[in-house]
Design a protein around this motif. Sequence first.
Motif, PDB file in Angstrom:
ATOM      1  N   LYS A  21       0.850  -1.261  -0.109  1.00  0.00           N
ATOM      2  CA  LYS A  21       0.245  -0.014   0.078  1.00  0.00           C
ATOM      3  C   LYS A  21       0.889   1.176  -0.024  1.00  0.00           C
ATOM      4  O   LYS A  21       0.479   2.230  -0.591  1.00  0.00           O
ATOM      5  CB  LYS A  21      -0.909  -0.004   1.291  1.00  0.00           C
ATOM      6  CG  LYS A  21      -2.302  -0.724   0.939  1.00  0.00           C
ATOM      7  CD  LYS A  21      -3.181  -0.539   1.991  1.00  0.00           C
ATOM      8  CE  LYS A  21      -4.473  -1.336   1.820  1.00  0.00           C
ATOM      9  NZ  LYS A  21      -5.420  -1.041   2.981  1.00  0.00           N
ATOM     10  N   SER A  22       1.871   1.002   0.573  1.00  0.00           N
ATOM     11  CA  SER A  22       3.033   2.288   0.627  1.00  0.00           C
ATOM     12  C   SER A  22       3.535   2.731  -0.603  1.00  0.00           C
ATOM     13  O   SER A  22       3.560   3.794  -1.155  1.00  0.00           O
ATOM     14  CB  SER A  22       4.121   2.083   1.515  1.00  0.00           C
ATOM     15  OG  SER A  22       3.810   2.092   2.974  1.00  0.00           O
ATOM     16  N   GLU A  36       2.039   1.673  -3.632  1.00  0.00           N
ATOM     17  CA  GLU A  36       0.857   2.063  -4.347  1.00  0.00           C
ATOM     18  C   GLU A  36       0.501   3.556  -4.156  1.00  0.00           C
ATOM     19  O   GLU A  36       0.369   4.353  -5.114  1.00  0.00           O
ATOM     20  CB  GLU A  36      -0.555   1.490  -4.118  1.00  0.00           C
ATOM     21  CG  GLU A  36      -0.800   0.133  -4.627  1.00  0.00           C
ATOM     22  CD  GLU A  36      -1.747  -0.681  -4.259  1.00  0.00           C
ATOM     23  OE1 GLU A  36      -2.996   0.050  -4.102  1.00  0.00           O
ATOM     24  OE2 GLU A  36      -1.831  -1.645  -4.191  1.00  0.00           O
ATOM     25  N   THR A  37       0.309   3.903  -3.028  1.00  0.00           N
ATOM     26  CA  THR A  37      -0.124   5.391  -2.522  1.00  0.00           C
ATOM     27  C   THR A  37       1.060   6.388  -2.537  1.00  0.00           C
ATOM     28  O   THR A  37       0.693   7.742  -2.433  1.00  0.00           O
ATOM     29  CB  THR A  37      -0.768   5.517  -1.156  1.00  0.00           C
ATOM     30  OG1 THR A  37       0.136   4.948  -0.251  1.00  0.00           O
ATOM     31  CG2 THR A  37      -2.015   4.644  -1.186  1.00  0.00           C
ATOM     32  N   LYS A  71       2.988   6.968  -0.170  1.00  0.00           N
ATOM     33  CA  LYS A  71       3.095   7.447   1.222  1.00  0.00           C
ATOM     34  C   LYS A  71       3.001   6.385   2.197  1.00  0.00           C
ATOM     35  O   LYS A  71       2.611   5.128   1.836  1.00  0.00           O
ATOM     36  CB  LYS A  71       1.680   8.283   1.402  1.00  0.00           C
ATOM     37  CG  LYS A  71       1.792   8.860   2.797  1.00  0.00           C
ATOM     38  CD  LYS A  71       0.407   9.950   2.660  1.00  0.00           C
ATOM     39  CE  LYS A  71       0.458  10.500   3.826  1.00  0.00           C
ATOM     40  NZ  LYS A  71      -0.453  11.700   3.917  1.00  0.00           N
ATOM     41  N   ASN A  96       5.467  11.162   2.704  1.00  0.00           N
ATOM     42  CA  ASN A  96       5.318  11.210   1.251  1.00  0.00           C
ATOM     43  C   ASN A  96       6.793  10.345   0.903  1.00  0.00           C
ATOM     44  O   ASN A  96       7.862  10.878   1.282  1.00  0.00           O
ATOM     45  CB  ASN A  96       5.222  12.445   0.783  1.00  0.00           C
ATOM     46  CG  ASN A  96       3.822  12.941   1.010  1.00  0.00           C
ATOM     47  OD1 ASN A  96       3.166  12.477   1.646  1.00  0.00           O
ATOM     48  ND2 ASN A  96       3.697  14.212   0.788  1.00  0.00           N
TER      49      ASN A  96
END
Length: 197
Positions: A11-12, A14-15, A17, A83
């Motif tokens: 997820k990090s 993907e986003t 962040k 970020n």
Amino acid sequence: MRSLKNLDIEKSIETRKLILEENWYDKFDTFTNYLMFLSLMLPTFWGLGDIKQSANSDIEYLFYLCPLSFGLYGFYCKFTEKNLKEIKFTIHKEEAKRRILEYGKKYNYRISKISKDLIFLNEPTDTLGLGNHETTTMVFFKDQSILYTLIKDASRLNVPVLISQHIIRNDFKKLLSLKKIENKTKRGYFSLFFFKD
């Protein structure tokens, strides 16, 4: 001490962040940082409004703009510290990983959390040796790029990384843009004088 529990790597990436579980201390620490930078900025706003045009007004503006700029920059760094910044490359992903690991060994980072898509490069922040606090460079690997961020851990207040993020960005860009890294042995003065490449 900062907690990096339950980091979701996929997820990090993907986003772009950091997606992780934060405890109450991490949230309080973030709030304290924001409050600290705001308390630095607010008086300078009031001071700028009180300046009257005179021969010395340029110096007064400079006097107020320096802490205001520092406060704004620190606030921005704290706000964006999770970020992930991206650096693209044209080499193979495994070669990029190898180069980052060599970079970490060369500059005496403590390398940890080596997995398929993540490497932590840890550098001590306590020069007096009062604790095991570090600045962690988190490097995520995609197919043709890396995503990274720097997180600072301290004994009381986890202030954002202000300057070393720019240094590491330049180092990573140079490292990943080279087509081939040549291992040359370092020569002494006299061998350089008598023998040419």
